[in-house]
Write a protein that holds these residues in place. Structure first.
Motif, PDB file in Angstrom:
ATOM      1  N   GLY A  32      -2.235 -13.982  18.586  1.00  0.00           N
ATOM      2  CA  GLY A  32      -2.735 -12.751  17.869  1.00  0.00           C
ATOM      3  C   GLY A  32      -1.838 -12.671  16.541  1.00  0.00           C
ATOM      4  O   GLY A  32      -0.739 -13.100  16.562  1.00  0.00           O
ATOM      5  N   HIS A  33      -2.339 -11.895  15.734  1.00  0.00           N
ATOM      6  CA  HIS A  33      -1.567 -11.437  14.414  1.00  0.00           C
ATOM      7  C   HIS A  33      -1.562  -9.985  14.244  1.00  0.00           C
ATOM      8  O   HIS A  33      -2.358  -9.457  14.727  1.00  0.00           O
ATOM      9  CB  HIS A  33      -2.096 -12.197  13.156  1.00  0.00           C
ATOM     10  CG  HIS A  33      -2.147 -13.783  13.231  1.00  0.00           C
ATOM     11  ND1 HIS A  33      -1.509 -14.446  12.372  1.00  0.00           N
ATOM     12  CD2 HIS A  33      -2.705 -14.485  14.169  1.00  0.00           C
ATOM     13  CE1 HIS A  33      -1.460 -15.642  12.577  1.00  0.00           C
ATOM     14  NE2 HIS A  33      -2.293 -15.848  13.838  1.00  0.00           N
ATOM     15  N   ALA A  34      -0.696  -9.556  13.338  1.00  0.00           N
ATOM     16  CA  ALA A  34      -0.561  -8.175  12.844  1.00  0.00           C
ATOM     17  C   ALA A  34      -1.059  -8.332  11.155  1.00  0.00           C
ATOM     18  O   ALA A  34      -0.677  -9.388  10.590  1.00  0.00           O
ATOM     19  CB  ALA A  34       0.709  -7.537  12.993  1.00  0.00           C
ATOM     20  N   THR A  35      -1.375  -7.345  10.731  1.00  0.00           N
ATOM     21  CA  THR A  35      -1.474  -6.979   9.238  1.00  0.00           C
ATOM     22  C   THR A  35      -0.149  -7.312   8.643  1.00  0.00           C
ATOM     23  O   THR A  35       0.930  -7.126   9.306  1.00  0.00           O
ATOM     24  CB  THR A  35      -1.879  -5.654   8.827  1.00  0.00           C
ATOM     25  OG1 THR A  35      -1.367  -4.660   9.670  1.00  0.00           O
ATOM     26  CG2 THR A  35      -3.556  -5.606   9.312  1.00  0.00           C
ATOM     27  N   PRO A  36      -0.165  -7.583   7.422  1.00  0.00           N
ATOM     28  CA  PRO A  36       1.273  -7.892   6.642  1.00  0.00           C
ATOM     29  C   PRO A  36       2.270  -6.795   7.043  1.00  0.00           C
ATOM     30  O   PRO A  36       2.116  -5.718   6.655  1.00  0.00           O
ATOM     31  CB  PRO A  36       0.754  -7.937   5.082  1.00  0.00           C
ATOM     32  CG  PRO A  36      -0.395  -8.302   5.126  1.00  0.00           C
ATOM     33  CD  PRO A  36      -1.125  -7.859   6.377  1.00  0.00           C
ATOM     34  N   ASN A  37       3.406  -7.292   7.175  1.00  0.00           N
ATOM     35  CA  ASN A  37       4.472  -6.434   7.800  1.00  0.00           C
ATOM     36  C   ASN A  37       5.148  -5.928   6.615  1.00  0.00           C
ATOM     37  O   ASN A  37       6.263  -6.279   6.359  1.00  0.00           O
ATOM     38  CB  ASN A  37       5.404  -7.057   8.540  1.00  0.00           C
ATOM     39  CG  ASN A  37       6.424  -6.313   9.289  1.00  0.00           C
ATOM     40  OD1 ASN A  37       6.029  -4.864   9.195  1.00  0.00           O
ATOM     41  ND2 ASN A  37       7.448  -6.596   9.840  1.00  0.00           N
ATOM     42  N   THR A  38       4.842  -4.966   6.038  1.00  0.00           N
ATOM     43  CA  THR A  38       5.287  -4.338   4.892  1.00  0.00           C
ATOM     44  C   THR A  38       4.768  -2.699   4.618  1.00  0.00           C
ATOM     45  O   THR A  38       3.608  -2.300   5.076  1.00  0.00           O
ATOM     46  CB  THR A  38       4.811  -5.043   3.368  1.00  0.00           C
ATOM     47  OG1 THR A  38       5.165  -4.086   2.159  1.00  0.00           O
ATOM     48  CG2 THR A  38       3.404  -5.135   3.320  1.00  0.00           C
ATOM     49  N   PRO A  39       5.787  -1.991   4.447  1.00  0.00           N
ATOM     50  CA  PRO A  39       5.356  -0.333   4.191  1.00  0.00           C
ATOM     51  C   PRO A  39       4.256  -0.305   3.304  1.00  0.00           C
ATOM     52  O   PRO A  39       3.244   0.785   3.714  1.00  0.00           O
ATOM     53  CB  PRO A  39       6.613   0.320   3.934  1.00  0.00           C
ATOM     54  CG  PRO A  39       7.644  -0.672   4.245  1.00  0.00           C
ATOM     55  CD  PRO A  39       7.239  -2.077   4.070  1.00  0.00           C
ATOM     56  N   GLY A  40       3.960  -1.197   2.265  1.00  0.00           N
ATOM     57  CA  GLY A  40       2.971  -0.853   1.298  1.00  0.00           C
ATOM     58  C   GLY A  40       1.681  -1.167   2.020  1.00  0.00           C
ATOM     59  O   GLY A  40       0.675  -0.887   1.366  1.00  0.00           O
ATOM     60  N   TRP A  41       1.371  -1.617   3.185  1.00  0.00           N
ATOM     61  CA  TRP A  41       0.321  -2.075   3.588  1.00  0.00           C
ATOM     62  C   TRP A  41      -0.762  -0.935   4.025  1.00  0.00           C
ATOM     63  O   TRP A  41      -2.005  -0.991   3.852  1.00  0.00           O
ATOM     64  CB  TRP A  41       0.396  -3.060   4.893  1.00  0.00           C
ATOM     65  CG  TRP A  41      -1.190  -3.254   5.452  1.00  0.00           C
ATOM     66  CD1 TRP A  41      -1.702  -2.948   6.499  1.00  0.00           C
ATOM     67  CD2 TRP A  41      -1.815  -4.422   4.629  1.00  0.00           C
ATOM     68  NE1 TRP A  41      -3.026  -3.755   6.462  1.00  0.00           N
ATOM     69  CE2 TRP A  41      -3.040  -4.483   5.364  1.00  0.00           C
ATOM     70  CE3 TRP A  41      -1.804  -5.269   3.528  1.00  0.00           C
ATOM     71  CZ2 TRP A  41      -4.062  -5.386   4.954  1.00  0.00           C
ATOM     72  CZ3 TRP A  41      -2.772  -6.115   3.168  1.00  0.00           C
ATOM     73  CH2 TRP A  41      -3.911  -6.293   3.955  1.00  0.00           C
ATOM     74  N   ALA A  42      -0.210   0.251   4.556  1.00  0.00           N
ATOM     75  CA  ALA A  42      -0.685   1.318   4.859  1.00  0.00           C
ATOM     76  C   ALA A  42      -1.689   1.979   3.399  1.00  0.00           C
ATOM     77  O   ALA A  42      -2.785   2.459   3.538  1.00  0.00           O
ATOM     78  CB  ALA A  42       0.436   2.663   5.021  1.00  0.00           C
ATOM     79  N   ALA A  43      -1.252   1.964   2.261  1.00  0.00           N
ATOM     80  CA  ALA A  43      -1.885   2.093   1.101  1.00  0.00           C
ATOM     81  C   ALA A  43      -2.915   1.146   1.033  1.00  0.00           C
ATOM     82  O   ALA A  43      -4.191   1.738   0.595  1.00  0.00           O
ATOM     83  CB  ALA A  43      -1.195   2.103  -0.071  1.00  0.00           C
ATOM     84  N   VAL A  44      -2.947  -0.109   1.350  1.00  0.00           N
ATOM     85  CA  VAL A  44      -4.219  -0.966   1.442  1.00  0.00           C
ATOM     86  C   VAL A  44      -5.377  -0.585   2.446  1.00  0.00           C
ATOM     87  O   VAL A  44      -6.435  -0.551   1.951  1.00  0.00           O
ATOM     88  CB  VAL A  44      -3.834  -2.525   1.882  1.00  0.00           C
ATOM     89  CG1 VAL A  44      -4.873  -3.315   1.697  1.00  0.00           C
ATOM     90  CG2 VAL A  44      -2.747  -3.038   0.836  1.00  0.00           C
TER      91      VAL A  44
END
Length: 423
Positions: A373-385
């Motif tokens: 499994g994978h996670a979405t890109p690990n950056t705080p900015g992903w929430a805005a995406v």
């Protein structure tokens, strides 16, 4: 991430002005009557059953007579803002369950305790990557993997048998496509795949060796216009065409379980909980529903999936770090992970514990996918995406005739802009 039926997570707001500290220097600063330390714990709705919670509390307090556990069940709606406020104040709980993709945002604020020196003690070398990776931020581990859940293929046993499809022979994406073509006939849908199921699409991107966004020298940019992601889009389009799924909505509009319950859908991509909903709506299908892992490109490797689920974190402002860590260690340890997996049909937090759900067809199918499994890109900015979600618009644009390369370039730019605004 809430994943009983795999719904999304609300975008979070950054917390400012707090500084992190190491867990090694923390201690317990308060106690209740009789010298017991009271710790407050926030667990999320549907994370545990009432019976499991009572059993865990009873056994934990019997083993740790100096700790009084006070678990409070929280609702998913609005939890990001509630945690944000708690971390910024002085009365935060001592342990918080948070969606695995939320950890980076909270860690960036400085509100979470660095638990990097505890990873070995907790058996971190066997953690599911899709939980462990997003629980880390800038090389430090803040979130401790709690449980996982991910998508599988939910299928109709009777429709497969009528079409002469042997599910045990579906090991690759090519075999999956061939089988689905045989199932897609007349009024029957080979698969119901909505056009905006971006989590399913993300799995195909990872299968191809790509990602939704990439980072270079601290800068993140969208990556849907890479050759890998474009190949994934081509496969998604081919699979989506083998049914009557809408091109301009996701799996919640209309609820795909309701579609399958009507009786003319051979497959959906869902968590196993989706099968329970189908059976509740149409009890006649209860014994006709089965599960298999999403196939990968080759027979030896299952398809990549988005790993949803939760991590446990300890706020810096907690006055009871040692007792809080004891709680985390117990709940994420092998004994209680096995019990949790059986009680809730979750995937345990370690790949070595997959056998705990061997008797549960849905959970065991999840465990196969969770291992890769994978996670979405690990950056705080992903929430805005996720809040804007240009990926959904991109999928619809291509499925309705748009040029894949042009639409991918525009979507990648939109992802880049969103991550900049959200960081």
């Amino acid at each position: 991430m809430k994943l009983r039926l795999l719904t999304g997570v609300s975008a979070l707001v950054a917390v400012a002005g707090l500084s992190a500290c190491s867990s090694s220097g923390s201690g317990d600063g308060g106690s209740t009557g009789g010298g017991r330390t009271a710790i407050d714990v926030w667990l999320m709705r549907d994370s545990v059953s009432e019976a499991f919670q009572k059993d865990f509390e009873k056994n934990f307090e019997a083993a740790h007579r100096d700790i009084d556990v006070r678990i409070q069940i929280q609702e998913w709606e609005g939890i990001g803002e509630k945690v944000t406020a708690a971390l910024a104040g002085n009365d935060a709980p001592d342990v918080i369950e948070t969606g695995n993709t939320q950890v980076a945002r909270f860690a960036q604020s400085g509100g979470l305790l660095d638990l990097s020196d505890k990873v070995g003690e907790l058996g971190g070398d066997a953690w599911i990557e899709g939980l462990a990776e997003p629980g880390a931020w800038e090389g430090k581990q803040y979130g401790i993997p709690y449980y996982a859940a991910n998508r599988v293929v939910v299928y109709r046993k009777d429709l497969f048998a009528n079409a002469g499809v042997d599910v045990t022979r579906i090991k690759t994406r090519d075999q999956w496509i061939a089988a689905t073509k045989k199932l897609d006939k007349g009024s029957q849908q080979g698969i119901y795949l909505p056009g905006q199921d971006w989590y399913a699409y993300a799995g195909f991107v990872w299968d191809e060796g790509g990602d939704l966004a990439t980072e270079s020298d601290g800068t993140w940019k969208g990556a849907l216009d890479t050759p890998e992601a474009l190949r994934a889009m081509a496969f998604y389009k081919e699979l989506q065409a083998l049914g009557k799924g809408p091109k301009d909505s996701d799996e919640a509009q209309p609820p795909q379980a309701e579609v399958m319950a009507k009786g003319q859908t051979a497959q959906i991509i869902s968590t196993p909980g989706g099968a329970n909903v189908v059976a509740q709506i149409n009890p006649e299908l209860k014994d006709e529903l089965g599960f298999f892992p999403i196939p990968g490109k080759t027979a030896g490797t299952p398809g990549a999936v988005f790993t949803g689920g939760s991590d446990l974190v300890i706020p810096v402002v907690s006055q009871h770090h040692d007792a809080a860590f004891t709680f985390v260690k117990e709940l994420t340890g092998d004994t209680w992970q096995k019990k949790l997996a059986v009680a809730m049909s979750y995937v345990p937090n370690k790949t070595t514990l997959a056998g705990a759900v061997a008797a549960d067809p849905g959970a065991s199918a999840m465990a196969v996918g969770a291992a890769v499994g994978h996670a979405t890109p690990n950056t705080p900015g992903w929430a805005a995406v996720e809040a804007r979600n240009p990926i959904k618009d991109y999928l619809t644009a291509v499925l309705t005739g748009g040029d894949p390369e042009r639409e991918a370039a525009e979507a990648s730019d939109a992802i880049t802009d969103a991550m900049k605004s959200g960081s």
